[in-house]
Scaffold this motif. Structure first.
Motif, PDB file in Angstrom:
ATOM      1  N   ALA A  20      26.897  45.410  39.406  1.00 45.23           N
ATOM      2  CA  ALA A  20      27.411  46.413  38.472  1.00 45.23           C
ATOM      3  C   ALA A  20      28.779  46.947  38.899  1.00 45.23           C
ATOM      4  CB  ALA A  20      26.417  47.575  38.356  1.00 45.23           C
ATOM      5  N   ASP A  21      29.102  46.797  40.180  1.00 44.31           N
ATOM      6  CA  ASP A  21      30.354  47.360  40.696  1.00 44.31           C
ATOM      7  C   ASP A  21      31.510  46.358  40.699  1.00 44.31           C
ATOM      8  OD1 ASP A  21      28.974  49.684  41.168  1.00 44.31           O
ATOM      9  OD2 ASP A  21      28.476  49.149  43.239  1.00 44.31           O
ATOM     10  N   LYS A  22      31.220  45.100  40.347  1.00 39.32           N
ATOM     11  CA  LYS A  22      32.261  44.063  40.465  1.00 39.32           C
ATOM     12  C   LYS A  22      33.447  44.300  39.521  1.00 39.32           C
ATOM     13  CE  LYS A  22      29.130  40.614  42.305  1.00 39.32           C
ATOM     14  NZ  LYS A  22      28.532  39.266  42.153  1.00 39.32           N
ATOM     15  N   PRO A  23      33.216  44.672  38.240  1.00 36.54           N
ATOM     16  CA  PRO A  23      34.377  44.909  37.370  1.00 36.54           C
ATOM     17  C   PRO A  23      35.314  45.980  37.933  1.00 36.54           C
ATOM     18  CG  PRO A  23      32.381  44.736  36.045  1.00 36.54           C
ATOM     19  CD  PRO A  23      31.951  44.781  37.485  1.00 36.54           C
ATOM     20  N   ALA A  24      34.750  47.066  38.420  1.00 32.40           N
ATOM     21  CA  ALA A  24      35.595  48.146  38.962  1.00 32.40           C
ATOM     22  C   ALA A  24      36.291  47.698  40.238  1.00 32.40           C
ATOM     23  CB  ALA A  24      34.741  49.388  39.219  1.00 32.40           C
ATOM     24  N   LYS A  52      43.578  36.996  36.698  1.00 32.08           N
ATOM     25  CA  LYS A  52      42.321  36.250  36.545  1.00 32.08           C
ATOM     26  C   LYS A  52      41.890  36.252  35.093  1.00 32.08           C
ATOM     27  CE  LYS A  52      38.932  39.529  35.820  1.00 32.08           C
ATOM     28  NZ  LYS A  52      37.867  39.416  34.800  1.00 32.08           N
ATOM     29  N   ASP A  53      40.875  35.480  34.799  1.00 34.47           N
ATOM     30  CA  ASP A  53      40.206  35.569  33.505  1.00 34.47           C
ATOM     31  C   ASP A  53      38.725  35.337  33.748  1.00 34.47           C
ATOM     32  OD1 ASP A  53      40.141  35.985  30.766  1.00 34.47           O
ATOM     33  OD2 ASP A  53      40.393  33.872  30.279  1.00 34.47           O
ATOM     34  N   GLY A  54      37.888  35.913  32.891  1.00 30.50           N
ATOM     35  CA  GLY A  54      36.471  35.575  32.937  1.00 30.50           C
ATOM     36  C   GLY A  54      35.571  36.653  33.489  1.00 30.50           C
ATOM     37  N   ASP A  55      34.345  36.228  33.819  1.00 29.71           N
ATOM     38  CA  ASP A  55      33.235  37.125  34.123  1.00 29.71           C
ATOM     39  C   ASP A  55      33.224  37.517  35.601  1.00 29.71           C
ATOM     40  OD1 ASP A  55      30.835  38.386  34.451  1.00 29.71           O
ATOM     41  OD2 ASP A  55      29.587  36.727  33.745  1.00 29.71           O
ATOM     42  N   PRO A  56      33.318  38.822  35.905  1.00 28.43           N
ATOM     43  CA  PRO A  56      33.262  39.268  37.303  1.00 28.43           C
ATOM     44  C   PRO A  56      31.947  38.894  37.994  1.00 28.43           C
ATOM     45  CG  PRO A  56      34.043  41.035  35.876  1.00 28.43           C
ATOM     46  CD  PRO A  56      33.569  39.931  34.974  1.00 28.43           C
ATOM     47  N   ILE A 132      37.264  36.330  45.487  1.00 30.60           N
ATOM     48  CA  ILE A 132      36.075  35.510  45.767  1.00 30.60           C
ATOM     49  C   ILE A 132      34.989  36.370  46.414  1.00 30.60           C
ATOM     50  CG2 ILE A 132      35.193  33.556  47.117  1.00 30.60           C
ATOM     51  CD1 ILE A 132      38.011  32.266  46.828  1.00 30.60           C
ATOM     52  N   ASP A 133      35.400  37.229  47.348  1.00 32.37           N
ATOM     53  CA  ASP A 133      34.410  38.067  48.036  1.00 32.37           C
ATOM     54  C   ASP A 133      33.784  39.092  47.092  1.00 32.37           C
ATOM     55  OD1 ASP A 133      34.765  36.693  50.368  1.00 32.37           O
ATOM     56  OD2 ASP A 133      35.849  38.288  51.428  1.00 32.37           O
ATOM     57  N   ILE A 134      34.509  39.518  46.081  1.00 30.98           N
ATOM     58  CA  ILE A 134      33.923  40.450  45.101  1.00 30.98           C
ATOM     59  C   ILE A 134      32.983  39.692  44.167  1.00 30.98           C
ATOM     60  CG2 ILE A 134      34.431  41.921  43.089  1.00 30.98           C
ATOM     61  CD1 ILE A 134      37.109  42.675  44.551  1.00 30.98           C
ATOM     62  N   VAL A 135      33.459  38.601  43.590  1.00 30.57           N
ATOM     63  CA  VAL A 135      32.673  37.862  42.578  1.00 30.57           C
ATOM     64  C   VAL A 135      31.476  37.161  43.221  1.00 30.57           C
ATOM     65  CG1 VAL A 135      32.778  36.027  40.827  1.00 30.57           C
ATOM     66  CG2 VAL A 135      34.713  37.592  41.118  1.00 30.57           C
ATOM     67  N   GLN A 136      31.645  36.666  44.443  1.00 30.80           N
ATOM     68  CA  GLN A 136      30.588  35.907  45.136  1.00 30.80           C
ATOM     69  C   GLN A 136      30.009  34.796  44.265  1.00 30.80           C
ATOM     70  OE1 GLN A 136      27.689  38.865  46.834  1.00 30.80           O
ATOM     71  NE2 GLN A 136      29.329  40.272  46.246  1.00 30.80           N
TER      72      GLN A 136
END
Ligand code: URA
Length: 211
Positions: A20-24, A52-56, A132-136
């Motif tokens: 839930a926190d990835k977009p922020a 970037k583009d796409g889904d966090p 990368i570390d945020i999106v995993q």
């Protein structure tokens, strides 16, 4: 300048970002990057920083080389001709573009679409690493030799890097041809499809039904 893999650049974060926190977290990273002047590409005529583009929360991330003219004008990665082919590749895998995450080794357009210089790629790497570390993502697809070289920290032929899994920040990384190369040499599309099929097996994806 020696090549350093993304795994060697920094330890994996002890605490992972919750879905839930990835977009922020990505928004905060973009804000931190700001109107970047950290490398020479800032002064080489760029119009937009292409973040970037796409889904966090994507399970699948594509990493290209750097923005071209269309991406520089729009601020969105892979929207030109190579981007249209990438969209087709994503759809053939049974996904929509909105379901994957798309980024590049450098966020600013190199003049005349030249390959990014090491100082440019190395300066920008820290921000791709943080994405990368945020999106995993579970799987990262390195599109072409530049993405593979900087993610993996090796300068080897695509032929020797394709067909096996590499580790990038805990994700499984596959190397395949860059869509711009496939536009120039469409005979290699079958080989790229083999690479993507291995990714599909890994992610449990089925190609869409035809008709
Ligand atoms: N080629 C890339 O490597 N990235 C883009 O975003 C567009 C073209």
């Amino acid at each position: 300048m020696p090549l350093v893999s993304f795994n060697q650049l920094a330890p994996l974060p002890a605490v992972r970002v919750a879905p839930a926190d990835k977009p922020a977290a990505l928004q905060a990273l973009r804000a931190y990057i700001g109107d970047c002047t950290r490398c020479p590409l800032a002064y080489a005529g760029r119009h937009n920083i292409v973040f970037k583009d796409g889904d966090p929360n994507a399970q699948l991330m594509f990493v290209g080389e750097g923005p071209g003219a269309d991406e520089d004008a729009s601020g969105v990665p892979f929207v030109g001709k190579a981007g249209q082919l990438l969209n087709n590749m994503i759809q053939a895998m049974g996904l929509q573009r909105e379901q994957v995450y798309i980024a590049n080794i450098v966020m600013c357009r190199p003049p005349k679409n030249r390959v990014p210089e090491p100082v440019e790629a190395n300066t920008c790497s820290q921000f791709l690493l943080q994405q990368i570390d945020i999106v995993q993502p579970k799987v990262i697809v390195a599109l072409g030799a530049t993405a593979a070289a900087y993610l993996l920290g090796v300068r080897q032929s695509l032929a020797s890097l394709r067909g096996r899994w590499h580790d990038v920040r805990g994700a499984k990384c596959a190397v395949t041809y860059h869509p711009a190369f496939l536009l120039r040499d469409p005979r290699q599309k079958g080989e790229a499809w083999k690479d993507l099929q291995r990714v599909m097996v890994e992610l449990g994806l089925k190609p869409p039904a035809r008709g």
